[in-house]
Scaffold this active site. Structure first.
Site, mmCIF file in Angstrom:
data_model
loop_
_atom_site.group_PDB
_atom_site.id
_atom_site.type_symbol
_atom_site.label_atom_id
_atom_site.label_comp_id
_atom_site.label_asym_id
_atom_site.label_seq_id
_atom_site.Cartn_x
_atom_site.Cartn_y
_atom_site.Cartn_z
ATOM 1 N N GLU A 215 9.634 -15.311 -9.373
ATOM 2 C CA GLU A 215 8.728 -14.202 -9.058
ATOM 3 C C GLU A 215 8.257 -13.447 -10.291
ATOM 4 O OE1 GLU A 215 12.064 -11.122 -7.220
ATOM 5 O OE2 GLU A 215 10.011 -10.947 -6.545
ATOM 6 N N LYS B 170 14.385 -14.732 -8.389
ATOM 7 C CA LYS B 170 14.087 -13.777 -9.468
ATOM 8 C C LYS B 170 13.289 -14.474 -10.552
ATOM 9 C CE LYS B 170 14.860 -11.033 -8.039
ATOM 10 N NZ LYS B 170 15.195 -10.183 -6.926
ATOM 11 N N ARG C 113 4.404 -0.499 -4.446
ATOM 12 C CA ARG C 113 4.003 -0.910 -3.094
ATOM 13 C C ARG C 113 2.720 -1.730 -3.100
ATOM 14 N NH1 ARG C 113 6.715 2.047 0.694
ATOM 15 N NH2 ARG C 113 5.155 1.537 2.248
ATOM 16 N N HIS D 27 20.645 -34.927 -2.286
ATOM 17 C CA HIS D 27 19.987 -35.355 -1.043
ATOM 18 C C HIS D 27 18.471 -35.234 -1.131
ATOM 19 C CE1 HIS D 27 23.741 -35.995 1.023
ATOM 20 N NE2 HIS D 27 24.168 -34.811 0.612
ATOM 21 N N TRP E 282 -2.217 -3.013 -1.678
ATOM 22 C CA TRP E 282 -1.814 -4.422 -1.682
ATOM 23 C C TRP E 282 -2.684 -5.053 -0.605
ATOM 24 C CZ3 TRP E 282 0.520 -8.012 1.691
ATOM 25 C CH2 TRP E 282 1.082 -9.143 1.073
ATOM 26 N N LYS F 193 6.517 -4.418 -3.355
ATOM 27 C CA LYS F 193 7.943 -4.219 -3.089
ATOM 28 C C LYS F 193 8.249 -4.088 -1.612
ATOM 29 C CE LYS F 193 12.047 -2.281 -4.852
ATOM 30 N NZ LYS F 193 12.488 -3.633 -5.233
ATOM 31 N N GLU G 188 19.086 -16.635 -5.172
ATOM 32 C CA GLU G 188 18.595 -15.370 -5.715
ATOM 33 C C GLU G 188 18.166 -15.539 -7.178
ATOM 34 O OE1 GLU G 188 17.504 -12.773 -4.645
ATOM 35 O OE2 GLU G 188 17.643 -11.320 -6.268
ATOM 36 N N ASN H 64 -2.041 2.722 5.172
ATOM 37 C CA ASN H 64 -1.066 1.667 4.875
ATOM 38 C C ASN H 64 -0.737 0.997 6.194
ATOM 39 O OD1 ASN H 64 1.169 0.115 4.087
ATOM 40 N ND2 ASN H 64 2.576 1.829 4.348
ATOM 41 N N GLY H 65 -0.991 -0.322 6.286
ATOM 42 C CA GLY H 65 -0.687 -1.044 7.518
ATOM 43 C C GLY H 65 -1.828 -1.963 7.878
ATOM 44 N N CYS I 135 0.836 -1.194 0.000
ATOM 45 C CA CYS I 135 0.000 0.000 0.000
ATOM 46 C C CYS I 135 0.880 1.257 0.000
ATOM 47 C CB CYS I 135 -0.950 0.092 1.186
ATOM 48 S SG CYS I 135 -2.156 -1.220 1.222
HETATM 49 C C1 F6R Z 1 12.454 -9.922 -4.356
HETATM 50 C C2 F6R Z 1 12.317 -8.815 -3.423
HETATM 51 C C3 F6R Z 1 11.925 -9.127 -2.033
HETATM 52 C C4 F6R Z 1 12.604 -8.172 -1.045
HETATM 53 C C5 F6R Z 1 12.108 -8.425 0.386
HETATM 54 C C6 F6R Z 1 12.835 -7.569 1.390
HETATM 55 O O1 F6R Z 1 12.849 -9.487 -5.624
HETATM 56 O O2 F6R Z 1 12.500 -7.687 -3.769
HETATM 57 O O3 F6R Z 1 12.209 -10.448 -1.727
HETATM 58 O O4 F6R Z 1 13.979 -8.364 -1.135
HETATM 59 O O5 F6R Z 1 10.742 -8.183 0.456
HETATM 60 O O6 F6R Z 1 12.687 -6.219 1.118
HETATM 61 P P1 F6R Z 1 13.645 -5.142 1.773
HETATM 62 O O7 F6R Z 1 14.999 -5.353 1.199
HETATM 63 O O8 F6R Z 1 13.052 -3.829 1.401
HETATM 64 O O9 F6R Z 1 13.635 -5.395 3.244
#
Ligand code: F6R
Length: 622
Positions: A503, A500, A27, A519, A74, A617, A496, A100-101, A2
């Site tokens: 997602e 990526k 967001r 394993h 969101w 995000k 990672e 937001n929250g 949000c």
């Molecule tokens: C994946 C991604 C998320 C963030 C996670 C932590 O591409 O961006 O996994 O890395 O939500 O976010 P921050 O770094 O803002 O604490």
């Protein structure tokens, strides 16, 4: 998670609020809405979907108004729908609120308000707020008092902004969710994040928990919970409006992948003393310079615990390997695990929260848990003024500039570079002294990564310009699943790479420590699965065993690794090369190929690359 925006000033509020919402869509993008103060009271427009759907819904009706609030959602309480979209109003539509929250006690408040005759039209937790305010207004309170009394009743995390009919003002507060004030020449703004108003101003004031902000024709006033005025000097953010715009790119993610050389230069700029190290580094010379942590500052640290989520967690795992190389005991924990099940820490422990946004609720919860212990805390974050930066004992900034694409890219590279510098600072201060590797040798001496870090931006540039990942994304588009493996620093890079990939492509992708493949996960490996192996130039011969295990089950193997690793290149079906570099930093280069692989694979599938489904995000709820 949000985004909220509020605007008071001269000229058109609607256009600026809609622009701000577009910049906050990272967001959340389940629904969008605005409430404008007009001559007739308050006009509310809201729609399920992205800001564009809201713009269509408003159509030719372009309401005038210089004061307004906006929201991009969101979903937490209630599905994405027009009804659940913010702003929410009271029964008469005289009070409108964006939030937001999460309001934890919304159910009991709803019961209480219903008993008082209030009716609700959404499933959201937020809707109780305008009703609480309207009850106070009906009892004779002025808007600010009514707002304060309503906020006193709610429990949870929130950034809230409110408009009321008959008042050219916005009332706002926060507790646990971000809120920043932007001071423009023609208008003032409040928002969840700076990019919302960066086009209009770079002068900001960060609002603290429990403060109330009133924006009106006279300007702005911040006050504490007792109503006492708070004076806080504005700061100038270093980000520019262009940083938060796509420019010639189709996607922010691609722009941000390409920006990595520039960002990395910013990350290390003025912090590396390459010559000092070459000279033997006397009196702190040769030690990376991190303003918050002058030489000697970390000498009492015996061990490090990283807490982080998602991509930042992978960067933290990478940092852990680097610290271990320097003989400093280190572990990385998912932040939500640490928050509720912390590992033992003492006054010789440094708890490092790695967080791009500095607002991730899980990471803040783990910082709170660490705060309640004797451990020292440090935030490694991209956002100056973020909650993590202010909560931790110290903060080091990764200086990557705003990252808008939901999939984190450039911030991973800058986080790892920052953690490499931190690792050297810790080693140079003698942190972890006395620890030995299983072989028995004390290894706590600086590694001299400064020179390698200085050349990292140029090396990343060559990978960004390489078209190899695009070709492989096309060639292997039909696979049933994608498994990423690596060891040492290649392990977090494999995790990672898989994160990526899943997602933004929505394909099944998993990352494993290379040695773990046999394993269990090997049961899933068939000719229809692709294995991506990360080579770093360290222990690659062992990773090659694991590659052969996959190949003997018929899986095609794509390797990513240094140009000179001929054994790896010869063993795999396809090889994406990176320039030869310090093995501990090769992972950063390999990761850029994996970012591009995911990006192109998602583009082929026509995915919403910058706004993948179900994700946001900045995850500001636990
Ligand atoms: C994946 C991604 C998320 C963030 C996670 C932590 O591409 O961006 O996994 O890395 O939500 O976010 P921050 O770094 O803002 O604490």
């Amino acid at each position: 998670m949000c985004g909220i925006i509020a605007r008071v000033g001269d000229g058109d509020a609607l256009g600026e609020i809609l622009g701000g919402l577009r910049n906050l869509e990272y967001r959340g993008y389940d629904s969008a809405g605005v409430a404008l103060r007009t001559e007739d009271g308050i006009d509310v427009y809201k729609r399920e979907g992205e800001t564009d759907a809201l713009v269509d819904a408003i159509g030719d009706r372009t309401p005038d108004g210089t004061v307004g609030i906006g929201h991009t959602r969101w979903s937490t309480h209630g599905a994405p729908s027009d009804a659940n979209a913010h702003p929410h109003t009271d029964d008469e539509g005289r009070v409108a609120v964006v939030h937001n929250g999460i309001i934890k006690n919304h159910e009991s408040l709803r019961r209480e308000l219903r008993a008082d005759g209030h009716t609700f039209t959404s499933e959201t937790d937020t809707e109780v707020v305008p009703h609480l305010v309207s009850r106070e207004l009906a009892a004779g309170a002025d808007p600010e008092t009514a707002f304060r009394r309503a906020v006193d009743r709610i429990e949870g995390s929130y950034a809230l902004a409110m408009v009321v009919a008959d008042e050219d003002a916005v009332y706002a507060t926060r507790s646990g969710s971000p809120l920043v004030l932007g001071l423009g020449s023609a208008a003032n703004y409040l928002a969840s994040d700076v990019p919302a108003f960066l086009e209009f101003t770079d002068r900001v004031v960060y609002v603290e928990d429990d403060e109330v902000v009133v924006l009106d024709g006279a300007g702005y006033r911040i006050s504490d919970p007792d109503g006492e005025t708070v004076e806080r000097a504005p700061e100038t953010v270093e980000w520019t409006a262009g940083d938060a715009q796509k420019g010639v790119y189709n996607h922010f993610m691609r722009k941000e992948i390409d920006e990595q050389p520039v960002c990395l230069r910013q990350t290390v700029d003025g912090r590396l003393d390459v010559e000092g190290r070459a000279d033997g580094g006397e009196g702190g010379g040769g030690t990376p310079v991190l303003d918050a942590l002058p030489p000697g500052e970390l000498s009492g640290i015996a061990n490090v615990v990283f807490v982080a989520c998602g991509t930042s967690y992978h960067a933290a795992m990478y940092g852990c390997v680097l610290l271990k190389r320097l003989g400093i005991p280190a572990t990385a924990m998912p932040a939500n695990e640490f928050a509720h099940d912390p590992m033992p820490v003492g006054d010789e422990t440094l708890v490092v929260a790695v967080t791009q946004s500095g607002e991730t609720a899980d990471t803040l919860a783990s910082l709170r848990a660490a705060d309640a212990s004797p451990a020292r805390t440090l935030a490694v974050t991209n956002v100056v003024g973020s909650t993590a930066a202010r909560m931790a004992d110290d903060a080091v900034f990764i200086r990557a500039g705003p990252e808008i694409g939901v999939a984190a890219t450039k911030t991973f590279s800058s986080q790892v570079a920052t953690l490499a510098m931190l690792a050297e600072r810790l080693a140079d201060d003698g942190a972890g002294v006395g620890a030995t590797t299983p072989g028995g040798a004390a290894v706590s001496e600086a590694a001299g990564w400064s020179a390698s870090l200085a050349s990292l931006p140029d090396l990343v540039e060559t990978v960004v310009e390489d078209g190899g990942a695009a070709r492989l994304a096309e060639a292997y588009a039909d696979a049933e699943a994608y498994f990423f493996i690596g060891r040492g620093t290649g392990y977090p890079v494999a995790l990672e790479g898989a994160l990526k990939f899943k997602e933004i492509t929505y394909e099944h992708a998993e990352g494993f420590a290379a040695g773990e493949l046999k394993h269990g996960p090997l049961a899933l490996v068939t000719p229809a699965t692709v294995v991506v192996a990360v080579f770093t130039g360290r222990n690659d011969d062992v990773t090659l065993h694991n590659v052969r295990e996959a190949q003997s089950r018929g899986a095609p193997v794509l390797g990513v690794g240094p140009a000179s690793s001929t054994a790896a290149r010869d063993a795999v079906d396809e090889y994406l090369e990176v320039p030869d570099a310090d093995p501990e930093l090769v992972g950063v280069l390999a990761n850029v190929h994996l970012q591009l692989l995911a990006y192109h694979a998602a583009a082929i599938r026509d995915r919403a690359i910058d706004k993948p489904r179900n994700l946001a995000k900045s995850v500001t709820v636990e």
